[in-house]
Design a protein around this motif. Structure first.
Motif, PDB file in Angstrom:
ATOM      1  N   THR A   1      23.853 -54.125  21.131  1.00 12.12           N
ATOM      2  CA  THR A   1      24.489 -53.723  19.876  1.00 12.12           C
ATOM      3  C   THR A   1      25.413 -54.850  19.439  1.00 12.12           C
ATOM      4  O   THR A   1      25.688 -55.777  20.201  1.00 12.12           O
ATOM      5  CB  THR A   1      25.332 -52.446  20.067  1.00 12.12           C
ATOM      6  OG1 THR A   1      26.509 -52.780  20.814  1.00 12.12           O
ATOM      7  CG2 THR A   1      24.556 -51.372  20.800  1.00 12.12           C
TER       8      THR A   1
ATOM      9  N   ARG B   1      28.613 -54.848  19.059  1.00  9.13           N
ATOM     10  CA  ARG B   1      29.803 -54.965  19.907  1.00  9.13           C
ATOM     11  C   ARG B   1      29.463 -55.302  21.360  1.00  9.13           C
ATOM     12  O   ARG B   1      30.235 -55.929  22.063  1.00  9.13           O
ATOM     13  CB  ARG B   1      30.619 -53.670  19.832  1.00  9.13           C
ATOM     14  CG  ARG B   1      31.882 -53.891  19.015  1.00  9.13           C
ATOM     15  CD  ARG B   1      32.784 -52.699  18.897  1.00  9.13           C
ATOM     16  NE  ARG B   1      32.159 -51.452  18.525  1.00  9.13           N
ATOM     17  CZ  ARG B   1      32.319 -50.318  19.201  1.00  9.13           C
ATOM     18  NH1 ARG B   1      33.049 -50.297  20.290  1.00  9.13           N
ATOM     19  NH2 ARG B   1      31.750 -49.211  18.787  1.00  9.13           N
ATOM     20  N   PHE B   2      28.296 -54.848  21.832  1.00  4.76           N
ATOM     21  CA  PHE B   2      27.857 -55.125  23.211  1.00  4.76           C
ATOM     22  C   PHE B   2      26.469 -55.729  23.160  1.00  4.76           C
ATOM     23  O   PHE B   2      25.471 -55.039  23.396  1.00  4.76           O
ATOM     24  CB  PHE B   2      27.866 -53.839  24.040  1.00  4.76           C
ATOM     25  CG  PHE B   2      29.228 -53.222  24.171  1.00  4.76           C
ATOM     26  CD1 PHE B   2      30.108 -53.658  25.154  1.00  4.76           C
ATOM     27  CD2 PHE B   2      29.642 -52.224  23.298  1.00  4.76           C
ATOM     28  CE1 PHE B   2      31.373 -53.094  25.271  1.00  4.76           C
ATOM     29  CE2 PHE B   2      30.911 -51.661  23.414  1.00  4.76           C
ATOM     30  CZ  PHE B   2      31.777 -52.098  24.400  1.00  4.76           C
TER      31      PHE B   2
ATOM     32  N   ALA C   1      23.589 -53.530  28.293  1.00  6.05           N
ATOM     33  CA  ALA C   1      25.032 -53.282  28.407  1.00  6.05           C
ATOM     34  C   ALA C   1      25.327 -51.819  28.739  1.00  6.05           C
ATOM     35  O   ALA C   1      26.117 -51.527  29.643  1.00  6.05           O
ATOM     36  CB  ALA C   1      25.735 -53.676  27.109  1.00  6.05           C
ATOM     37  N   LEU C   2      24.681 -50.899  28.021  1.00  8.18           N
ATOM     38  CA  LEU C   2      24.952 -49.485  28.264  1.00  8.18           C
ATOM     39  C   LEU C   2      24.447 -49.076  29.644  1.00  8.18           C
ATOM     40  O   LEU C   2      25.193 -48.528  30.457  1.00  8.18           O
ATOM     41  CB  LEU C   2      24.289 -48.619  27.183  1.00  8.18           C
ATOM     42  CG  LEU C   2      24.445 -47.115  27.400  1.00  8.18           C
ATOM     43  CD1 LEU C   2      25.893 -46.677  27.219  1.00  8.18           C
ATOM     44  CD2 LEU C   2      23.532 -46.328  26.457  1.00  8.18           C
TER      45      LEU C   2
ATOM     46  N   PHE D   1      26.272 -50.553  32.680  1.00 14.09           N
ATOM     47  CA  PHE D   1      27.589 -49.931  32.844  1.00 14.09           C
ATOM     48  C   PHE D   1      27.441 -48.537  33.455  1.00 14.09           C
ATOM     49  O   PHE D   1      28.143 -48.174  34.406  1.00 14.09           O
ATOM     50  CB  PHE D   1      28.318 -49.830  31.495  1.00 14.09           C
ATOM     51  CG  PHE D   1      29.665 -49.184  31.621  1.00 14.09           C
ATOM     52  CD1 PHE D   1      30.772 -49.943  31.992  1.00 14.09           C
ATOM     53  CD2 PHE D   1      29.824 -47.815  31.422  1.00 14.09           C
ATOM     54  CE1 PHE D   1      32.018 -49.338  32.159  1.00 14.09           C
ATOM     55  CE2 PHE D   1      31.061 -47.208  31.584  1.00 14.09           C
ATOM     56  CZ  PHE D   1      32.164 -47.979  31.951  1.00 14.09           C
TER      57      PHE D   1
ATOM     58  N   ALA E   1      32.327 -45.625  28.442  1.00 13.56           N
ATOM     59  CA  ALA E   1      30.915 -45.268  28.221  1.00 13.56           C
ATOM     60  C   ALA E   1      30.710 -44.822  26.771  1.00 13.56           C
ATOM     61  O   ALA E   1      29.713 -45.183  26.136  1.00 13.56           O
ATOM     62  CB  ALA E   1      30.479 -44.172  29.189  1.00 13.56           C
TER      63      ALA E   1
ATOM     64  N   ASP F   1      32.427 -45.792  24.253  1.00  6.43           N
ATOM     65  CA  ASP F   1      32.523 -47.016  23.469  1.00  6.43           C
ATOM     66  C   ASP F   1      31.127 -47.642  23.327  1.00  6.43           C
ATOM     67  O   ASP F   1      30.652 -47.952  22.227  1.00  6.43           O
ATOM     68  CB  ASP F   1      33.494 -47.968  24.189  1.00  6.43           C
ATOM     69  CG  ASP F   1      33.854 -49.176  23.345  1.00  6.43           C
ATOM     70  OD1 ASP F   1      33.406 -49.251  22.183  1.00  6.43           O
ATOM     71  OD2 ASP F   1      34.583 -50.046  23.858  1.00  6.43           O
ATOM     72  N   ARG F   2      30.450 -47.787  24.467  1.00  2.84           N
ATOM     73  CA  ARG F   2      29.120 -48.408  24.453  1.00  2.84           C
ATOM     74  C   ARG F   2      28.083 -47.508  23.789  1.00  2.84           C
ATOM     75  O   ARG F   2      27.238 -47.967  23.006  1.00  2.84           O
ATOM     76  CB  ARG F   2      28.696 -48.735  25.888  1.00  2.84           C
ATOM     77  CG  ARG F   2      29.470 -49.922  26.447  1.00  2.84           C
ATOM     78  CD  ARG F   2      29.437 -49.979  27.982  1.00  2.84           C
ATOM     79  NE  ARG F   2      30.126 -51.174  28.473  1.00  2.84           N
ATOM     80  CZ  ARG F   2      31.451 -51.278  28.579  1.00  2.84           C
ATOM     81  NH1 ARG F   2      32.244 -50.261  28.229  1.00  2.84           N
ATOM     82  NH2 ARG F   2      31.991 -52.389  29.036  1.00  2.84           N
TER      83      ARG F   2
ATOM     84  N   SER G   1      28.466 -47.401  20.031  1.00  2.00           N
ATOM     85  CA  SER G   1      28.082 -48.638  19.346  1.00  2.00           C
ATOM     86  C   SER G   1      26.571 -48.701  19.100  1.00  2.00           C
ATOM     87  O   SER G   1      26.121 -49.368  18.178  1.00  2.00           O
ATOM     88  CB  SER G   1      28.555 -49.860  20.143  1.00  2.00           C
ATOM     89  OG  SER G   1      27.671 -50.115  21.210  1.00  2.00           O
ATOM     90  N   CYS G   2      25.795 -48.001  19.919  1.00  2.00           N
ATOM     91  CA  CYS G   2      24.337 -47.986  19.734  1.00  2.00           C
ATOM     92  C   CYS G   2      23.956 -47.333  18.414  1.00  2.00           C
ATOM     93  O   CYS G   2      22.943 -47.677  17.809  1.00  2.00           O
ATOM     94  CB  CYS G   2      23.653 -47.227  20.871  1.00  2.00           C
ATOM     95  SG  CYS G   2      23.890 -47.974  22.481  1.00  2.00           S
TER      96      CYS G   2
ATOM     97  N   TYR H   1      35.435 -44.193  18.541  1.00  3.66           N
ATOM     98  CA  TYR H   1      34.143 -44.835  18.803  1.00  3.66           C
ATOM     99  C   TYR H   1      32.997 -44.316  17.946  1.00  3.66           C
ATOM    100  O   TYR H   1      31.908 -44.871  17.947  1.00  3.66           O
ATOM    101  CB  TYR H   1      33.789 -44.703  20.287  1.00  3.66           C
ATOM    102  CG  TYR H   1      34.854 -45.305  21.176  1.00  3.66           C
ATOM    103  CD1 TYR H   1      35.211 -46.648  21.031  1.00  3.66           C
ATOM    104  CD2 TYR H   1      35.545 -44.537  22.116  1.00  3.66           C
ATOM    105  CE1 TYR H   1      36.210 -47.207  21.810  1.00  3.66           C
ATOM    106  CE2 TYR H   1      36.543 -45.096  22.898  1.00  3.66           C
ATOM    107  CZ  TYR H   1      36.878 -46.428  22.753  1.00  3.66           C
ATOM    108  OH  TYR H   1      37.865 -46.981  23.515  1.00  3.66           O
TER     109      TYR H   1
END
Ligand SMILES: [Zn+2]
Length: 1008
Positions: free
Chosen positions: A88, A90-91, A96-97, A100, A131, A133-134, A137-138, A243
């Motif tokens: 994403t 941001r990530f 990333a997701l 994590f 979590a 946050d990630r 962002s998706c 988020y």
């Protein structure tokens, strides 16, 4: 925050009686492009759930978009679902997701439906904020990169490859096509997607299509969000605002999308299909009005309840008596959409039933005719009562299941009914019932008949699955007979409908829901045990109430969930159930037969929330009962009496025999990865009876053999029994007495000892063991590899080390072998247990693109690479993984059944290590990175002379030529296993373990 006028604690939300969670519902206002809150755009509907008791937090988003919106790229919604979690703004890192989540004991998943796409994830409760946050962002700004599109297209294609041989998927697509082809309704489209459907114009165009699809449909008006955590609602709300506050939104006046048109099929139709399995199936589908909006009265539920009933006089009971049908399912809910719904009755026919298929349809219509005459009011009342009892005492499910269900339910139900909507009947509407019933008529029906007999008689091929079929004319005589059967005026069809009638009132409804208390101090909730250290949240384990040579009784009152429910689990330990291939087949026949004999009364019990079933294992026969405690003893007594008498007619025996034959045949055409696992077990475990031998043996068995076996089983066994739930100790003893007095067993003479082959160490030449064979289903294109890195029996520390290694390897293995290399849709790793105690690390891949030798090489290359990454892993990252693993060992039971299963596991394997999980967690704390590296070096990496590896390689249709190439090059660093049975007999076995003592677990008077 909580004072904002648009938020509210959801006081009017209907919740189960036993629910200790709190809820908050509100709409998070949308922001415009300038990040200013705006009122002309619909916001995100959010439900927050606070639950003190969870050790995981979870979140789910339902986007109201699915296959119906695919447009001219079938599978586009599904491909977009695959793309959303791959980086994403941001990530930007691709995993990333997931990396994590994996490092913190969580996972993510998603599915795409006709009109919805649901995404969900869970994670250790303390890590919920990062979590979210990630995860958030998706939805806000996924990258949707072109090179990822190209790779995920492969994943979607392999996913379809996995489904291609499945009759379920084949019938599903074919009936969709036949019902939707008139007016080219979107229902007929292919939903999964594959290379052909998605990539007619190349990847760049496809990437643009995914991007446009996301832009058009992924905005707040179409989304619902459910977040569950152990944090305060205010805290959760703050995170959601932070988020999920900038998700794309659209002005209300641009939101008008054309509704899905109604389905207007040309009916009646009849289609003949060649199945992949050796089965005969009849499927009847009727096209009905939209029923989602009628959820308050649920008019079709009473119809599926009555048509799907299995008690005396039911459609199924009468069809079974005629030896026409094995199973019958009535389904009113799985094919409902916003525009129409499909009511479906599916029947598994016997060969005789296939010959009488028109008479079977007539019998269905005769029953529909009975319903047309009258559905007594008490039937509706009874359904309403059982539904409300079910909802009142609804057990919790896992956080991720909860949020994914609730996010979807937020799209379908009024907010007050978000939790209760799927269960409760709020009002009766018999007029709506009659109107739905009126649609179940002959001229509104699609008849699908599947049988291998149609091979060579088909005229068409489904373009996506290759299903061979023919649409055939409906004979006027049959149509007329069905109409007459339904009108009930005369018995013009010539079929004998004697015995068909509506069910009797259910005498198994529970009425006593009172909770009991145990007088025993050992079961106090705060109890801790020495071996359990300072870990106070482990519930007190069961205690042994009785221990004789015919009965070992374990008892545990419910200290955790305070539900009026009980789980009763029994094993009749006896070598008779598995000491030869014949005995093992007889044991399967016996448990199937016992289930069917009991079905006369157990079906009504299951409608009342009390379930039972028999099964056979290597230890003996098992019987499980679960549900409301009130009538559990009544059900157990009926089971014991019925099974003691074991009145089996030759007809019933013949039907069960062919049912079992079908099950065995079905396994022979199951997925190649299932055969790989199975063949691995066949190489390693003894005794283990080969499915081909079992199938051959089945045909030679007689009713006499079965009766003889039944007498043997009940004459000698040791009953080992767990009674767990809302019962007192004396009631537990009474339950065991029902079994012992009813069957009066003598002690068994011997029991089965399962032994495990110790694979040869590969030595300095690095020789590993390989078992190669061609796929059992000649039509299946997929190949599979199952690599087993055998370690052996082990102490707790070593077991924790293996657990940690697997925890570290799981996500990188998926990321590399599936996401990056696209070896296949199924990429799986696990800690495997052979027998009861021998541990291995297992890798499993199924692929339609690569042969097993290549997959094996890629696994080996991954392992080398993984070692480098592990060496470089920082100590804090390593410690976080240790923490996540400990938490997963200490994960709390979410409901009574989960707790019972954990106890039952260590009871059936007779280790009685009730504190095993907390011991493992304690041991895991002491495992260092060096320990894991040493373990990896010794047991898993190819350079180790001590490694014991078995690679099971199944060559599917696409790679069979490679297998033929390789047969003469054995010896090249491998030992080829030709026959699993011969291999097993020629190898050394791991030593037997001493049996565990139960002394520590006796419940004595002093415990009082
Ligand atoms: Zn998928």
């Amino acid at each position: 925050m909580s004072d904002s006028p648009s938020t509210r604690n959801a006081d009017d939300l209907e919740v189960p009686l036993v629910d200790d969670r709190s809820y908050r519902y509100w709409t998070l206002p949308a922001t415009s492009t300038a990040d200013v809150v705006t009122t002309d755009r619909p916001g995100l509907r959010v439900l927050l759930v606070h639950d003190d008791s969870v050790d995981k937090g979870a979140a789910a988003v339902d986007v109201a978009v699915g296959q119906f919106q695919d447009g001219d790229l079938p599978g586009l919604a599904h491909l977009t679902e695959h793309m959303l979690f791959l980086g994403t703004q941001r990530f930007p890192q691709e995993n990333a997701l997931d990396s994590f989540l994996a490092a913190h004991g969580g996972h993510s998943n998603a599915y795409t439906d006709l009109e919805h796409t649901v995404y969900y994830m869970d994670v250790q409760a303390a890590q919920l904020e990062p979590a979210l946050d990630r995860f958030g962002s998706c939805f806000e700004a996924p990258l949707l990169l072109e090179n990822c599109v190209a790779r995920e297209l492969q994943a979607v294609d392999s996913e379809h490859g996995k489904n291609k041989q499945s009759d379920f998927w084949r019938y599903h697509q074919l009936t969709k096509t036949l019902l939707g082809q008139h007016n080219s309704h979107v229902y007929q489209q292919f939903g999964t997607g594959n290379l052909e459907s998605l990539q007619p114009q190349g990847t760049a165009v496809l990437r643009q299509a995914v991007h446009d699809f996301y832009q058009r449909y992924y905005h707040t008006a179409r989304m619902t969000l459910c977040v569950l955590g152990n944090q305060d609602l205010d805290v959760l709300q703050g995170w959601v605002e932070k988020y999920f506050g900038s998700l794309p939104s659209q002005p209300s006046d641009t939101l008008v999308e054309p509704p899905v048109p109604p389905l207007t099929p040309v009916l009646p139709q009849r289609v003949h299909v060649v199945p992949t399995r050796e089965t005969n199936v009849l499927e009847l589908q009727w096209c009905l009005r939209e029923i989602q909006s009628l959820y308050r009265s649920k008019p079709t539920r009473i119809l599926s309840h009555l048509l799907g009933h299995e008690g005396p006089g039911s459609l199924l009971a009468v069809l079974r008596e005629r030896l026409w049908v094995q199973e019958l399912y009535a389904d009113d809910s799985s094919k409902t959409t916003s525009a129409f719904s499909i009511f479906c009755v599916q029947l598994e026919l016997t060969v005789l039933g296939w010959e009488h298929v028109n008479d079977v349809v007539a019998t269905v219509y005769r029953y529909i005719g009975l319903l047309q005459n009258e559905i007594p009011a008490w039937v509706a009342d009874e359904l309403q009562t059982t539904a409300s009892t079910q909802f009142r005492f609804l057990s919790k499910s896992s956080p991720s299941d909860t949020v994914s269900r609730v996010a979807h339910q937020m799209q379908e139900f009024a907010i007050a009914h978000v939790l209760s909507g799927p269960y409760l009947v709020y009002e009766h509407d018999m007029a709506a019932v009659q109107s739905c019933l009126a649609s179940l008529h002959v001229d509104n029906m699609l008849v699908l008949v599947a049988s291998k007999e149609y091979t060579g008689q088909t005229t068409a091929t489904d373009p996506w699955y290759g299903t061979q079929y023919a649409t055939v004319a409906l004979e006027p005589d049959a149509l007329e007979a069905w109409r007459q059967a339904r009108s009930a005026a005369t018995d013009g069809s010539g079929v004998d409908f004697i015995g068909l009638h509506l069910p009797d009132r259910n005498d198994m409804l529970a009425t006593d829901f009172e909770l009991k208390t145990s007088p025993y101090a050992v079961f106090a909730k705060t109890n801790t045990n020495d071996s359990n250290g300072d870990n106070g949240n482990v519930p007190p384990p069961p205690r042994c109430l009785l221990d004789t040579d015919t009965c070992r009784l374990w008892y545990k009152p419910d200290t955790e969930f305070r539900m009026p429910k009980v789980n009763i689990m029994c094993v009749l330990r006896s070598a008779t159930a598995y000491e030869s291939v014949t005995q093992s087949v007889l044991a399967s026949l016996w448990s199937e037969t016992a289930d069917e004999l009991c079905n006369v009364f157990s079906y009504a019990a299951s409608m009342a929330g009390l379930h039972c079933n028999f099964s056979n294992t290597r230890n003996g026969m098992e019987l499980h009962l679960s549900g409301y405690h009130d009538k559990a003893h009544v059900l157990l007594q009926r089971i014991v009496d019925t099974v003691r008498d074991f009145r089996v007619t030759p007809d019933l025996f013949e039907r069960i025999q062919s049912k079992l034959e079908q099950q065995f045949q079905e396994f022979l055409v199951a997925q190649p990865y299932q055969h790989a696992i199975y063949a691995g077990d066949l190489c390693l475990e003894t005794p283990k009876w080969d499915i081909h031998d079992r199938l051959q043996c089945l045909a030679s068995l007689t009713l006499n053999d079965l009766q003889h076996f039944g007498r043997h089983i009940l004459a000698r066994f040791q009953l080992e029994m767990l009674v767990h739930g809302n019962v007192t100790a004396s009631e537990a003893v009474q339950l065991s007495d029902i079994v012992l007095l009813g069957w009066r067993p003598q002690a068994p003479l011997n029991q089965i000892d399962v032994r495990v082959v110790q694979l040869p160490a590969q030595g300095s030449e690095g020789t590993s063991t390989v078992h190669r064979f061609s796929g059992w289903n000649e039509d299946d294109e997929n190949s599979s590899v199952c690599n087993i890195y055998q370690v052996g029996t082990m102490d707790t520390k070593m077991n924790a080390t293996l657990g940690l290694l697997h925890h570290l390897i799981r996500e990188p293995a998926f990321g590399q072998l599936r996401t990056q290399e696209q070896l296949g849709y199924i990429v799986h790793t696990q800690v495997k247990t052979s027998g009861d105690k021998v541990k291995s690390l297992l890798f499993l891949i199924q692929s339609d693109s690569f042969d097993p030798i290549h997959m094996d090489q890629r696994i080996e290359a991954f392992l080398v690479d993984f070692r480098h990454k592990l060496v470089q892993m920082s100590e804090p990252d390593f410690a976080a993984n240790v923490g996540a693993l400990c938490q997963s060992f200490l994960e709390k039971n979410k409901n009574l059944s989960e707790e019972s299963s954990r106890y039952w596991h260590v009871i059936t394997n007779q280790t009685y290590r009730f504190y095993r999980m907390s011991e493992l967690a304690a041991a895991a704390q002491t495992v260092t990175k060096l320990d894991v590296l040493r373990f990896l070096d010794r047991h898993v990496l190819a350079t180790s002379p001590y490694r014991r590896k078995l690679s099971v390689q199944v060559f599917g249709q696409n790679h069979i030529a490679d297998l033929l190439d390789k047969t003469d090059v054995a010896g090249d660093g491998i030992v080829l296993v030709e026959s699993a049975n011969d291999f097993r007999r020629s190898q050394a076995l791991f030593p037997m373990q001493a049996s565990a003592s139960i002394e520590d677990w006796r419940l004595d008077a002093k415990d009082d």
